[in-house]
Scaffold this active site. Sequence first.
Site, PDB file in Angstrom:
ATOM      1  N   CYS A  25       0.816  -1.228   0.000  1.00 24.30           N
ATOM      2  CA  CYS A  25       0.000   0.000   0.000  1.00 24.30           C
ATOM      3  C   CYS A  25       0.847   1.274   0.000  1.00 24.30           C
ATOM      4  CB  CYS A  25      -0.953   0.010   1.184  1.00 24.30           C
ATOM      5  SG  CYS A  25      -2.183  -1.285   1.091  1.00 24.30           S
TER       6      CYS A  25
ATOM      7  N   HIS B  81      -3.657   7.426   2.526  1.00 23.34           N
ATOM      8  CA  HIS B  81      -4.039   6.086   2.076  1.00 23.34           C
ATOM      9  C   HIS B  81      -5.444   5.783   2.604  1.00 23.34           C
ATOM     10  CE1 HIS B  81      -3.974   1.959   1.126  1.00 23.34           C
ATOM     11  NE2 HIS B  81      -3.687   1.508   2.324  1.00 23.34           N
TER      12      HIS B  81
ATOM     13  N   ASN C 271     -10.126   0.168  -0.207  1.00 23.88           N
ATOM     14  CA  ASN C 271      -8.658   0.284  -0.194  1.00 23.88           C
ATOM     15  C   ASN C 271      -8.118  -0.361  -1.479  1.00 23.88           C
ATOM     16  OD1 ASN C 271      -5.921  -0.087   0.202  1.00 23.88           O
ATOM     17  ND2 ASN C 271      -6.113  -0.856   2.294  1.00 23.88           N
TER      18      ASN C 271
HETATM   19  N1  ACO Z   1     -18.513  -8.259   9.321  1.00 20.97           N
HETATM   20  C1  ACO Z   1     -18.949  -8.473  10.587  1.00 20.97           C
HETATM   21  N2  ACO Z   1     -18.130  -8.717  11.617  1.00 20.97           N
HETATM   22  C2  ACO Z   1     -16.822  -8.726  11.354  1.00 20.97           C
HETATM   23  C3  ACO Z   1     -16.298  -8.517  10.060  1.00 20.97           C
HETATM   24  C4  ACO Z   1     -17.210  -8.271   9.020  1.00 20.97           C
HETATM   25  N3  ACO Z   1     -16.826  -8.047   7.740  1.00 20.97           N
HETATM   26  N4  ACO Z   1     -14.953  -8.593  10.102  1.00 20.97           N
HETATM   27  C5  ACO Z   1     -14.626  -8.841  11.378  1.00 20.97           C
HETATM   28  N5  ACO Z   1     -15.758  -8.934  12.126  1.00 20.97           N
HETATM   29  C6  ACO Z   1     -15.888  -9.206  13.560  1.00 20.97           C
HETATM   30  C7  ACO Z   1     -14.709  -9.955  14.126  1.00 20.97           C
HETATM   31  O1  ACO Z   1     -14.821 -11.333  13.894  1.00 20.97           O
HETATM   32  C8  ACO Z   1     -14.799  -9.594  15.582  1.00 20.97           C
HETATM   33  O2  ACO Z   1     -15.766 -10.410  16.178  1.00 20.97           O
HETATM   34  P1  ACO Z   1     -15.543 -10.982  17.669  1.00 20.97           P
HETATM   35  O3  ACO Z   1     -15.463  -9.755  18.540  1.00 20.97           O
HETATM   36  O4  ACO Z   1     -16.750 -11.817  17.890  1.00 20.97           O
HETATM   37  O5  ACO Z   1     -14.255 -11.735  17.615  1.00 20.97           O
HETATM   38  C9  ACO Z   1     -15.346  -8.178  15.575  1.00 20.97           C
HETATM   39  O6  ACO Z   1     -15.906  -7.972  14.258  1.00 20.97           O
HETATM   40  C10 ACO Z   1     -14.304  -7.124  15.811  1.00 20.97           C
HETATM   41  O7  ACO Z   1     -13.163  -7.437  15.009  1.00 20.97           O
HETATM   42  P2  ACO Z   1     -11.929  -6.508  14.966  1.00 20.97           P
HETATM   43  O8  ACO Z   1     -10.949  -7.061  13.989  1.00 20.97           O
HETATM   44  O9  ACO Z   1     -11.461  -6.218  16.362  1.00 20.97           O
HETATM   45  O10 ACO Z   1     -12.646  -5.193  14.376  1.00 20.97           O
HETATM   46  P3  ACO Z   1     -12.054  -3.777  14.180  1.00 20.97           P
HETATM   47  O11 ACO Z   1     -12.926  -2.793  14.800  1.00 20.97           O
HETATM   48  O12 ACO Z   1     -10.581  -3.719  14.491  1.00 20.97           O
HETATM   49  O13 ACO Z   1     -12.194  -3.587  12.591  1.00 20.97           O
HETATM   50  C11 ACO Z   1     -10.813  -3.705  10.655  1.00 20.97           C
HETATM   51  C12 ACO Z   1     -11.544  -4.494  11.728  1.00 20.97           C
HETATM   52  C13 ACO Z   1     -11.842  -2.901   9.888  1.00 20.97           C
HETATM   53  C14 ACO Z   1     -10.133  -4.695   9.751  1.00 20.97           C
HETATM   54  C15 ACO Z   1      -9.804  -2.758  11.324  1.00 20.97           C
HETATM   55  O14 ACO Z   1      -9.026  -3.483  12.250  1.00 20.97           O
HETATM   56  C16 ACO Z   1      -8.884  -2.126  10.340  1.00 20.97           C
HETATM   57  O15 ACO Z   1      -9.293  -1.311   9.530  1.00 20.97           O
HETATM   58  N6  ACO Z   1      -7.586  -2.444  10.388  1.00 20.97           N
HETATM   59  C17 ACO Z   1      -6.606  -1.827   9.517  1.00 20.97           C
HETATM   60  C18 ACO Z   1      -6.759  -2.347   8.121  1.00 20.97           C
HETATM   61  C19 ACO Z   1      -5.721  -1.729   7.238  1.00 20.97           C
HETATM   62  O16 ACO Z   1      -5.377  -0.575   7.379  1.00 20.97           O
HETATM   63  N7  ACO Z   1      -5.191  -2.527   6.358  1.00 20.97           N
HETATM   64  C20 ACO Z   1      -4.155  -2.031   5.527  1.00 20.97           C
HETATM   65  C21 ACO Z   1      -4.052  -3.016   4.465  1.00 20.97           C
HETATM   66  S1  ACO Z   1      -2.905  -2.286   3.488  1.00 20.97           S
HETATM   67  C22 ACO Z   1      -1.909  -3.386   2.717  1.00 20.97           C
HETATM   68  O17 ACO Z   1      -0.704  -3.194   2.758  1.00 20.97           O
HETATM   69  C23 ACO Z   1      -2.526  -4.539   2.016  1.00 20.97           C
END
Ligand code: ACO
Length: 329
Positions: free
Chosen positions: A116, A256, A286
């Site tokens: 990214c 980003h 993203n």
């Molecule tokens: N729908 C419903 N529930 C979901 C989903 C979904 N799509 N995805 C995860 N959950 C659930 C999880 O299973 C978890 O359930 P649990 O509490 O029963 O275990 C709950 O939601 C909370 O999960 P978290 O992972 O703690 O949720 P969070 O609020 O952190 O959001 C997210 C997740 C959106 C992925 C966030 O952590 C995030 O944006 N992280 C950064 C992502 C990012 O910047 N990525 C860069 C990629 S760049 C690259 O180089 C490829």
Amino acid sequence: MSSPRRVALAGMGIYVPERIMTNKELEARLDTTGEWIQSRTGICERRIAAPEQAASDLGVIAARRALQDAGLAAEQIDLIICATASGDTTFPSTACLLQTQLGATAAGAFDISAVCSGFIYAYAAGANMIASGQAKRVLIVAAEKFTTLLDWEDRSTCVLMGDGAGAVVLTSDAKQGELLSCSLGTDSGGIENLIIPAGGSARPTTHETVDQKLHYMKMNGPEIYKFGVRIIGESVSEALKLAGLNESQLDLLIPHQANIRIIKSAAKRFNLTMDKIVVNIDRYSNTSAASVPIALAEAKEQGRLRPGMHVAMVAFGAGLTWGTVVLRW
Ligand code: ACO
């Protein structure tokens, strides 16, 4: 050695595939809701490339548009750098395919692997080729068909990413977008938090790795979230300092597009109202390396880049990598 040459932005172009996949469509095939996706990430929909389109097919359209915007012919480009994590093949590089498709017969071409952060890394590399006098006109293309790297049964990753491409042309004599500073960083201590574990020389593809879906992106979302919030602040702050600017002189932030909550935390960190931050994650999700150049081109189209403005483009991603480019518009 002669003093470094000026580097500025001569043109830009983007391409996003026509097919729109909404959160509603994902609701129908995964244990998720549109409400969860939108409230936790800011994403409403993403673009999905057609089966016959590879990353280079997206990139070549963005590149042609950037060349047209710059008023240059492909033959006038002397270097192509492609930022991609989803290139057409392991080798040759996607930049080589772009070179041929564009007819950029005078250009050298190579890919940069910084996921990214790839566009920012490519920008820094291309700009320094111009600054040192080794290139005159550099084409940077960020092209991603990232949706091929996702496990579409894993709701924690597949809802986050989309396909798209953005390109810019850098020259010494362009009037706008003068480069003031670049700042790059890497810390592979967090490497396991964002990785495609198999398919490389460390773990070549086997039936077993495919059965275990190790050829898809694995992410520790909460860890990457915390990293993103921290590193955007640190990286932009460092790049502004290198440019000799105070944080209060930042006029427009182009971050980003990974998560709207990360973007809002950057707004708070730099005391910026949201009209000073470019956001399109709602429409494109993203798109990895393509995320920043797509947002940059949209900012220009919307008339948000005005002469004299200080603009910071910042990205972070797997590696872990990060980087910021500061321009004076
Ligand atoms: N729908 C419903 N529930 C979901 C989903 C979904 N799509 N995805 C995860 N959950 C659930 C999880 O299973 C978890 O359930 P649990 O509490 O029963 O275990 C709950 O939601 C909370 O999960 P978290 O992972 O703690 O949720 P969070 O609020 O952190 O959001 C997210 C997740 C959106 C992925 C966030 O952590 C995030 O944006 N992280 C950064 C992502 C990012 O910047 N990525 C860069 C990629 S760049 C690259 O180089 C490829």
